[in-house]
Design a protein around this motif. Structure first.
Motif, PDB file in Angstrom:
ATOM      1  N   MET A   1       0.837  -1.210   0.000  1.00  0.00           N
ATOM      2  CA  MET A   1       0.000   0.000   0.000  1.00  0.00           C
ATOM      3  C   MET A   1       0.872   1.261   0.000  1.00  0.00           C
ATOM      4  O   MET A   1       0.563   2.249   0.653  1.00  0.00           O
ATOM      5  CB  MET A   1      -0.953  -0.006   1.206  1.00  0.00           C
TER       6      MET A   1
ATOM      7  N   ASN B   1      -3.955   2.750  -7.015  1.00  0.00           N
ATOM      8  CA  ASN B   1      -5.205   3.261  -6.445  1.00  0.00           C
ATOM      9  C   ASN B   1      -5.207   3.386  -4.922  1.00  0.00           C
ATOM     10  O   ASN B   1      -6.243   3.268  -4.277  1.00  0.00           O
ATOM     11  CB  ASN B   1      -6.404   2.404  -6.865  1.00  0.00           C
ATOM     12  N   THR B   2      -4.041   3.583  -4.326  1.00  0.00           N
ATOM     13  CA  THR B   2      -4.003   3.931  -2.903  1.00  0.00           C
ATOM     14  C   THR B   2      -2.850   4.891  -2.690  1.00  0.00           C
ATOM     15  O   THR B   2      -1.864   4.865  -3.436  1.00  0.00           O
ATOM     16  CB  THR B   2      -3.868   2.687  -2.011  1.00  0.00           C
TER      17      THR B   2
ATOM     18  N   SER C   1       0.438   4.062   3.104  1.00  0.00           N
ATOM     19  CA  SER C   1       0.076   3.516   4.412  1.00  0.00           C
ATOM     20  C   SER C   1       1.103   3.837   5.488  1.00  0.00           C
ATOM     21  O   SER C   1       1.101   3.205   6.550  1.00  0.00           O
ATOM     22  CB  SER C   1      -0.114   1.999   4.308  1.00  0.00           C
TER      23      SER C   1
ATOM     24  N   GLN D   1      -6.141   8.701  -3.074  1.00  0.00           N
ATOM     25  CA  GLN D   1      -6.979   7.565  -3.468  1.00  0.00           C
ATOM     26  C   GLN D   1      -6.797   6.476  -2.414  1.00  0.00           C
ATOM     27  O   GLN D   1      -5.722   6.354  -1.817  1.00  0.00           O
ATOM     28  CB  GLN D   1      -6.553   7.020  -4.832  1.00  0.00           C
ATOM     29  N   GLY D   2      -7.812   5.685  -2.185  1.00  0.00           N
ATOM     30  CA  GLY D   2      -7.673   4.630  -1.182  1.00  0.00           C
ATOM     31  C   GLY D   2      -7.364   5.219   0.179  1.00  0.00           C
ATOM     32  O   GLY D   2      -8.079   6.088   0.672  1.00  0.00           O
ATOM     33  N   LYS D   3      -6.258   4.787   0.766  1.00  0.00           N
ATOM     34  CA  LYS D   3      -5.926   5.193   2.131  1.00  0.00           C
ATOM     35  C   LYS D   3      -4.662   6.048   2.198  1.00  0.00           C
ATOM     36  O   LYS D   3      -3.661   5.739   1.570  1.00  0.00           O
ATOM     37  CB  LYS D   3      -5.752   3.955   3.018  1.00  0.00           C
TER      38      LYS D   3
ATOM     39  N   SER E   1     -12.164   7.252  -0.550  1.00  0.00           N
ATOM     40  CA  SER E   1     -10.829   7.382   0.032  1.00  0.00           C
ATOM     41  C   SER E   1     -10.921   7.893   1.472  1.00  0.00           C
ATOM     42  O   SER E   1     -11.982   8.354   1.918  1.00  0.00           O
ATOM     43  CB  SER E   1      -9.969   8.325  -0.812  1.00  0.00           C
TER      44      SER E   1
ATOM     45  N   SER F   1     -12.759   7.406  -9.619  1.00  0.00           N
ATOM     46  CA  SER F   1     -12.052   6.595  -8.626  1.00  0.00           C
ATOM     47  C   SER F   1     -10.858   5.865  -9.220  1.00  0.00           C
ATOM     48  O   SER F   1      -9.964   5.438  -8.489  1.00  0.00           O
ATOM     49  CB  SER F   1     -13.001   5.566  -7.996  1.00  0.00           C
TER      50      SER F   1
ATOM     51  N   GLU G   1      -7.354   5.281 -11.295  1.00  0.00           N
ATOM     52  CA  GLU G   1      -6.103   6.024 -11.242  1.00  0.00           C
ATOM     53  C   GLU G   1      -5.952   6.999 -12.407  1.00  0.00           C
ATOM     54  O   GLU G   1      -5.632   8.175 -12.208  1.00  0.00           O
ATOM     55  CB  GLU G   1      -4.935   5.042 -11.222  1.00  0.00           C
TER      56      GLU G   1
END
Length: 300
Positions: free
Chosen positions: A69, A103-104, A107, A149-151, A172, A230, A232
Motif C-alpha cells: 500500500m 489506487n491507494t 500507508s 486515493q484509497g488510504k 478514500s 475513482s 487512477e
C-alpha cells in the motif's frame, strides 16, 4: 547601469531565497546524524519514488510500492529526499501532483524498517530526516496537490499535509493512526495539521484516530474537492485539470506567488513583508510584467 543593478539584485535575491528553502531544520547541535541514518535506511530496500516533469511545468511524483500500500521503505525515504532536491533545481516548474500507484496513496512506514530502527536514537534521526525532507517539499516554489486515493494512513496522512492542497476520490480516507501505534506524528504532520484545520479539529483527528472520508475532509478544510473518478487514470487527469487553473501563466510569476505565501505563513510579519518586497523586485520589470503592460489587460 540600471539594468545591470537590477540583474544583480535579482540574482542575489534568488540565491538567498533558494538558500533559505534548503536550510535544514536540524544539524549536529540537535543530535542529528544524517549520514548515519542514511546508511541504516539504505538497508531496507523496496519500492521507489518516481518523478516525471511535463513541459507545462507540472510534475508528477509517484509512490511506487503497491504490494505494501505504498508504505515507505528506507530506500523510498532516501529517494524522496533526492526527488525533492531535483524539484528544487527545476527552474521551469510550477506545480506538483503527488499520488500513489495502485489506487491507494500511502500507508505510512514499512513496519520492517520501523522495527529495525526502534531504538530512540535511530527513531529520532529518522524523524528529523523526514521532517527536513517534508519541510523542503512544503517550501518548494511549486503549487502542490496530494491526490488521495484509497488510504492515506499514518505517515501517508502526514505527507498529505506537506502539500498545499488535497484532492480526494470517492471512498478514500485520511487517517492519523499514530495513537494506535503508541506514537504521535513525527514527520511534522501534527504541526502542519493544526495550521490546516485548527487546533481543535487537529486534536480530535489525532486523539480519535478517526477515519476522515471526503465529505468530512471538505467540512474541515482538509480537502479542496472530491473528484468524480475513482480509477487512477481518471483521477490523475482530474487532478491535473484542477491544478492547471492555478498554474496557468509564466513560471516566474507562479513561483513568486508561492514564495510570498510561504513567507506569509512561516515568517513574522515584518520579515514576511521584507521577503515579499524582495520577491516583488524579482518580477517587477521582468518579462511577464513588461508584456502585460504592453497588452494593457482589462480586469473584469
Amino acid at each position: 547601469m540600471a539594468i545591470s543593478l537590477w540583474k544583480n539584485l535579482l540574482q542575489t535575491t534568488k540565491e538567498r531565497i533558494l538558500q533559505q528553502r534548503r536550510v535544514s531544520l536540524y544539524n549536529g547541535a540537535h543530535g542529528y546524524e544524517e549520514e548515519l541514518i542514511k546508511k541504516k535506511l539504505q538497508q531496507f530496500a523496496g519500492g521507489s519514488i518516481s518523478l516525471s516533469k511535463e513541459d507545462n511545468g507540472i510534475g508528477i511524483l509517484t509512490l511506487n510500492n503497491p504490494k505494501l500500500m505504498n508504505a515507505f521503505t528506507g530506500t523510498m525515504m532516501l529517494e524522496l529526499q533526492e526527488r525533492v532536491t531535483e524539484l528544487e533545481n527545476w527552474k521551469d516548474g510550477k506545480g506538483l501532483i503527488i499520488y500513489g500507484a495502485g489506487n491507494t496513496f500511502c500507508s505510512g512506514s514499512d513496519l520492517n524498517a520501523v522495527k529495525a530502527i526502534s531504538n530512540s536514537q535511530d527513531g529520532m534521526n529518522m524523524c528529523m530526516f523526514m521532517q527536513n525532507t517534508l519541510t523542503r517539499l512544503m517550501r518548494l516554489p511549486l503549487i502542490s496537490v496530494a491526490l488521495v486515493q484509497g488510504k492515506a494512513v499514518g505517515g501517508g496522512a502526514e505527507l498529505t499535509t506537506a502539500c498545499d492542497f488535497r484532492l480526494m476520490t470517492p471512498g478514500s480516507e485520511i487517517r492519523f493512526v499514530h495513537k494506535h501505534m503508541g506514537l504521535v506524528p513525527g514527520w511534522g504532520g501534527a504541526a502542519r495539521l493544526v495550521r490546516i484545520v485548527g487546533s481543535g479539529a487537529a486534536l480530535q483527528l489525532l486523539s480519535g484516530a478517526a477515519r476522515v472520508d471526503p465529505e468530512r475532509a471538505l467540512r474541515l478544510g482538509l480537502s479542496e474537492e472530491t473528484l468524480a473518478s475513482s480509477d487512477e487514470t481518471g483521477a490523475l487527469e482530474e487532478a491535473h485539470a484542477w491544478l492547471s487553473q492555478y498554474t496557468e501563466g509564466p513560471a516566474s510569476v507562479i513561483r513568486a506567488v508561492k514564495k510570498v505565501v510561504t513567507a506569509g505563513r512561516e515568517l513574522p510579519l515584518e520579515a514576511a513583508l521584507r521577503t515579499e518586497k524582495d520577491i516583488f523586485g524579482t518580477v517587477w520589470g521582468g518579462p511577464a510584467n513588461l508584456q502585460a503592460l504592453v497588452r494593457r489587460p482589462k480586469h473584469k
